[in-house]
Design an enzyme around this catalytic site. Structure first.
Site, PDB file in Angstrom:
ATOM      1  N   ARG A 108       0.822  -1.199   0.000  1.00 32.66           N
ATOM      2  CA  ARG A 108       0.000   0.000   0.000  1.00 32.66           C
ATOM      3  C   ARG A 108       0.860   1.255   0.000  1.00 32.66           C
ATOM      4  O   ARG A 108       0.532   2.232  -0.635  1.00 32.66           O
ATOM      5  CB  ARG A 108      -0.887  -0.020   1.252  1.00 32.66           C
ATOM      6  CG  ARG A 108      -1.640   1.256   1.507  1.00 32.66           C
ATOM      7  CD  ARG A 108      -2.583   1.119   2.677  1.00 32.66           C
ATOM      8  NE  ARG A 108      -3.507   0.032   2.485  1.00 32.66           N
ATOM      9  CZ  ARG A 108      -3.942  -0.774   3.461  1.00 32.66           C
ATOM     10  NH1 ARG A 108      -3.522  -0.603   4.700  1.00 32.66           N
ATOM     11  NH2 ARG A 108      -4.789  -1.735   3.196  1.00 32.66           N
ATOM     12  N   TYR A 109       1.948   1.238   0.748  1.00 31.29           N
ATOM     13  CA  TYR A 109       2.821   2.403   0.877  1.00 31.29           C
ATOM     14  C   TYR A 109       4.054   2.194   0.009  1.00 31.29           C
ATOM     15  O   TYR A 109       4.432   1.063  -0.287  1.00 31.29           O
ATOM     16  CB  TYR A 109       3.248   2.576   2.340  1.00 31.29           C
ATOM     17  CG  TYR A 109       2.105   2.680   3.311  1.00 31.29           C
ATOM     18  CD1 TYR A 109       1.317   3.831   3.369  1.00 31.29           C
ATOM     19  CD2 TYR A 109       1.807   1.637   4.178  1.00 31.29           C
ATOM     20  CE1 TYR A 109       0.265   3.936   4.271  1.00 31.29           C
ATOM     21  CE2 TYR A 109       0.754   1.731   5.089  1.00 31.29           C
ATOM     22  CZ  TYR A 109      -0.004   2.879   5.131  1.00 31.29           C
ATOM     23  OH  TYR A 109      -1.034   2.974   6.024  1.00 31.29           O
ATOM     24  N   ARG A 112       7.339   0.012   1.906  1.00 30.05           N
ATOM     25  CA  ARG A 112       7.186  -1.156   2.764  1.00 30.05           C
ATOM     26  C   ARG A 112       5.946  -1.957   2.363  1.00 30.05           C
ATOM     27  O   ARG A 112       5.005  -1.398   1.807  1.00 30.05           O
ATOM     28  CB  ARG A 112       7.079  -0.751   4.239  1.00 30.05           C
ATOM     29  CG  ARG A 112       5.964   0.250   4.533  1.00 30.05           C
ATOM     30  CD  ARG A 112       6.338   1.097   5.751  1.00 30.05           C
ATOM     31  NE  ARG A 112       5.253   1.941   6.230  1.00 30.05           N
ATOM     32  CZ  ARG A 112       4.888   3.104   5.683  1.00 30.05           C
ATOM     33  NH1 ARG A 112       5.480   3.531   4.581  1.00 30.05           N
ATOM     34  NH2 ARG A 112       3.927   3.829   6.225  1.00 30.05           N
ATOM     35  N   CYS A 121      -3.308 -18.113  14.388  1.00 27.97           N
ATOM     36  CA  CYS A 121      -3.089 -17.330  15.607  1.00 27.97           C
ATOM     37  C   CYS A 121      -3.486 -18.207  16.777  1.00 27.97           C
ATOM     38  O   CYS A 121      -4.383 -19.027  16.650  1.00 27.97           O
ATOM     39  CB  CYS A 121      -4.007 -16.107  15.631  1.00 27.97           C
ATOM     40  SG  CYS A 121      -3.236 -14.615  15.038  1.00 27.97           S
ATOM     41  N   CYS A 125      -8.566 -12.680  18.385  1.00 34.16           N
ATOM     42  CA  CYS A 125      -9.111 -11.508  19.057  1.00 34.16           C
ATOM     43  C   CYS A 125     -10.452 -11.195  18.407  1.00 34.16           C
ATOM     44  O   CYS A 125     -10.554 -11.130  17.185  1.00 34.16           O
ATOM     45  CB  CYS A 125      -8.171 -10.328  18.894  1.00 34.16           C
ATOM     46  SG  CYS A 125      -6.491 -10.707  19.399  1.00 34.16           S
ATOM     47  N   CYS A 128     -10.402  -8.532  15.790  1.00 31.40           N
ATOM     48  CA  CYS A 128      -9.413  -8.695  14.714  1.00 31.40           C
ATOM     49  C   CYS A 128      -9.917  -8.099  13.396  1.00 31.40           C
ATOM     50  O   CYS A 128     -11.058  -8.305  13.007  1.00 31.40           O
ATOM     51  CB  CYS A 128      -9.131 -10.181  14.513  1.00 31.40           C
ATOM     52  SG  CYS A 128      -7.935 -10.510  13.200  1.00 31.40           S
ATOM     53  N   ARG A 130      -8.713  -8.952  10.561  1.00 28.18           N
ATOM     54  CA  ARG A 130      -8.652 -10.001   9.538  1.00 28.18           C
ATOM     55  C   ARG A 130      -9.495 -11.203   9.957  1.00 28.18           C
ATOM     56  O   ARG A 130      -9.195 -12.346   9.612  1.00 28.18           O
ATOM     57  CB  ARG A 130      -7.194 -10.399   9.246  1.00 28.18           C
ATOM     58  CG  ARG A 130      -6.365  -9.258   8.717  1.00 28.18           C
ATOM     59  CD  ARG A 130      -5.171  -9.689   7.865  1.00 28.18           C
ATOM     60  NE  ARG A 130      -4.366  -8.525   7.551  1.00 28.18           N
ATOM     61  CZ  ARG A 130      -3.180  -8.243   8.127  1.00 28.18           C
ATOM     62  NH1 ARG A 130      -2.652  -9.072   9.009  1.00 28.18           N
ATOM     63  NH2 ARG A 130      -2.524  -7.147   7.796  1.00 28.18           N
ATOM     64  N   ASP A 289     -10.734  -0.558  13.650  1.00 27.83           N
ATOM     65  CA  ASP A 289     -11.126  -0.583  12.233  1.00 27.83           C
ATOM     66  C   ASP A 289     -12.617  -0.931  12.097  1.00 27.83           C
ATOM     67  O   ASP A 289     -13.190  -1.587  12.961  1.00 27.83           O
ATOM     68  CB  ASP A 289     -10.299  -1.636  11.474  1.00 27.83           C
ATOM     69  CG  ASP A 289      -8.819  -1.246  11.419  1.00 27.83           C
ATOM     70  OD1 ASP A 289      -8.521  -0.038  11.409  1.00 27.83           O
ATOM     71  OD2 ASP A 289      -7.969  -2.161  11.398  1.00 27.83           O
ATOM     72  N   ASP A 326      -6.560   3.862  10.819  1.00 29.25           N
ATOM     73  CA  ASP A 326      -6.204   3.179   9.577  1.00 29.25           C
ATOM     74  C   ASP A 326      -7.418   3.390   8.678  1.00 29.25           C
ATOM     75  O   ASP A 326      -8.478   2.805   8.891  1.00 29.25           O
ATOM     76  CB  ASP A 326      -5.917   1.697   9.832  1.00 29.25           C
ATOM     77  CG  ASP A 326      -4.936   1.135   8.803  1.00 29.25           C
ATOM     78  OD1 ASP A 326      -4.786   1.758   7.730  1.00 29.25           O
ATOM     79  OD2 ASP A 326      -4.336   0.078   9.068  1.00 29.25           O
ATOM     80  N   LYS A 333      -2.762   4.729   7.134  1.00 28.01           N
ATOM     81  CA  LYS A 333      -2.748   5.099   8.560  1.00 28.01           C
ATOM     82  C   LYS A 333      -2.411   6.577   8.675  1.00 28.01           C
ATOM     83  O   LYS A 333      -1.417   7.030   8.111  1.00 28.01           O
ATOM     84  CB  LYS A 333      -1.677   4.299   9.289  1.00 28.01           C
ATOM     85  CG  LYS A 333      -1.951   2.826   9.368  1.00 28.01           C
ATOM     86  CD  LYS A 333      -0.885   2.132  10.203  1.00 28.01           C
ATOM     87  CE  LYS A 333      -1.097   0.640  10.252  1.00 28.01           C
ATOM     88  NZ  LYS A 333      -0.807  -0.015   8.947  1.00 28.01           N
TER      89      LYS A 333
HETATM   90  C1  LIG Z   1       0.137  -0.849   8.864  1.00 26.70           C
HETATM   91  C2  LIG Z   1       0.701  -1.156   7.551  1.00 26.70           C
HETATM   92  C3  LIG Z   1       2.051  -0.900   7.273  1.00 26.70           C
HETATM   93  C4  LIG Z   1       2.998  -0.326   8.289  1.00 26.70           C
HETATM   94  O1  LIG Z   1       2.734   1.023   8.525  1.00 26.70           O
HETATM   95  P1  LIG Z   1       3.699   1.842   9.506  1.00 26.70           P
HETATM   96  O2  LIG Z   1       3.013   3.174   9.637  1.00 26.70           O
HETATM   97  O3  LIG Z   1       5.029   1.895   8.874  1.00 26.70           O
HETATM   98  O4  LIG Z   1       3.741   1.085  10.800  1.00 26.70           O
HETATM   99  C5  LIG Z   1       2.515  -1.202   6.020  1.00 26.70           C
HETATM  100  N1  LIG Z   1       1.708  -1.700   5.064  1.00 26.70           N
HETATM  101  C6  LIG Z   1       0.409  -1.940   5.298  1.00 26.70           C
HETATM  102  C7  LIG Z   1      -0.420  -2.497   4.202  1.00 26.70           C
HETATM  103  C8  LIG Z   1      -0.141  -1.674   6.548  1.00 26.70           C
HETATM  104  O5  LIG Z   1      -1.438  -1.935   6.785  1.00 26.70           O
END
Ligand SMILES: *Cc1c(COP(=O)(O)O)cnc(C)c1O
Length: 368
Positions: A108-109, A112, A121, A125, A128, A130, A289, A326, A333
């Site tokens: 998404r970002y 990362r 798990c 929870c 959760c 998911r 969420d 989120d 986020k």
């Molecule tokens: C939460 C999340 C992250 C990590 O986000 P940070 O703000 O770096 O902790 C990365 N990718 C996805 C898809 C996420 O949901």
């Protein structure tokens, strides 16, 4: 841990591994605890259990008091409220499935991506995000899927960090975790490995020397835990955290803000103080969420803001998490801060401090 077999991506586990360690029967929980809700409640609880099957550990349940509204019980016992449908609550509120370029990877970002290594798990929870995965047969990422993920990561070098999630990556036998992390970290553009896990909270006894040996090979490994309530911090979880830290893990914590569980300043402060005593950095405090079946846990956004307002200035900065939403539909986020009335004026930047006093930070003054 040798009783699991990594063959075709499905988990074959036997009693030698789980023993009577897991608790998966809500009726039995109530019986053992001597709680007897009315028949209509029981019926709906079982219906919720059919939809989202219960699981927790002996360790975690032992932290509960004998009442339905106990913060530990609320996190694990199926609840009639989960059956209610609301138009704004859906199965995949973060749109993870739309951000998945190859199976099991969520990108998404820019820098990362999240890698879902297993759906398993040891505690499911009730909040959760998911929960939708609980309906599938439990899986572990297959070797073929892992090859496709590696291929995508190699051709997408702007991804420099991989976050192992699931399910709980620490439920994998350490040798498989080592294999997966090894393959990912072998890719030259991957510089950082992180994982999200709840096992040190719900089954700290399973944090073993063998696991620590694997963690050590990838140091510094960033591990985010999920302690939601001060009572979850026990002798055993302290030992588990300390073992991981000695192996070079950098521990953080992501708490989900949950109505009736931890939605007060006092509770979050106490939790965060205990976390920093263990060297675990409070990282995020998440607004819940908008997941189907979790409406009863959702707090007003203002609750989170007021909790953070009660901490900034009053509580050690290292104990203050970032309150974040989120965003629905995978929009990401976003940190939400109390409003300190920041204003850009000619004389400089004006804002209020934590006590409400006006401050001026002079900017762009001409030399005299
Ligand atoms: C939460 C999340 C992250 C990590 O986000 P940070 O703000 O770096 O902790 C990365 N990718 C996805 C898809 C996420 O949901």
């Amino acid at each position: 841990m040798g009783s699991l077999s990594y063959q075709n991506g499905h988990i074959h586990h036997n009693k030698a591994y789980t023993g009577n360690f897991l608790i998966e029967d809500p009726d039995q929980v109530l019986d053992t605890m001597g709680i007897s809700p009315p028949p209509q409640y029981l019926e709906k609880m079982r219906e919720a259990h059919n939809l989202y099957p219960m699981r927790t550990t002996k360790h975690f349940l032992a932290l509960a008091e004998r009442r339905l509204d106990d913060p530990i019980m609320l996190q694990v016992l199926p609840n009639p409220e989960e059956l209610k449908e609301y138009p704004h609550l859906i199965d995949d509120p973060l749109g993870e499935e739309n951000h998945s370029p190859v199976p099991k990877l969520i990108h998404r970002y820019p820098d990362r991506a999240v890698l879902l290594v297993t759906s398993r798990c040891l505690t499911r929870c009730r909040h959760c995000n998911r929960k939708r995965l609980w309906r599938e047969k439990e899986w572990i990422i297959t070797k073929q899927e892992l090859r496709e993920v590696e291929e995508y990561l190699r051709k997408t070098p702007q991804i420099r960090e991989v976050i192992l999630s699931g399910g709980d990556p620490l439920t994998l036998p350490p040798s498989w975790l080592e294999e997966i992390m090894g393959r990912v970290s072998y890719i030259p553009s991957i510089k950082v490995l992180r994982l999200g896990a709840r096992l040190p909270v719900v089954a700290p006894q399973l944090v073993t020397e063998e696991m620590a040996t694997v963690v050590e090979k990838f140091r510094p490994l960033w591990i985010n835990l999920q302690f939601n309530h001060p009572r979850e911090i026990t002798e055993e979880s302290r030992r588990a955290c300390s073992l991981l830290q000695k192996a070079g893990a950098i521990l953080g914590n992501q708490t989900v803000l949950l109505k009736g569980i931890n939605d007060s300043s006092q509770c979050i402060k106490e939790l965060c103080y205990l976390l920093i005593e263990m060297g675990v950095r409070p990282y995020y405090l998440f607004q819940c969420d908008l997941v189907k079946g979790v409406e009863h846990f959702i707090t007003p956004v203002s609750t989170g803001i007021e909790i953070i307002r009660s901490m900034i200035g009053y509580v050690s900065g290292i104990a203050i998490p970032t309150f974040a939403i989120d965003s629905p539909k995978g929009k990401g986020k976003i940190p939400i801060l109390p409003n300190y009335n920041l204003q850009f004026e000619k004389e400089g930047v004006k804002y209020q401090n934590y006590k409400g006093e006006w401050c001026l930070y002079p900017e762009a003054l001409t030399p005299s």
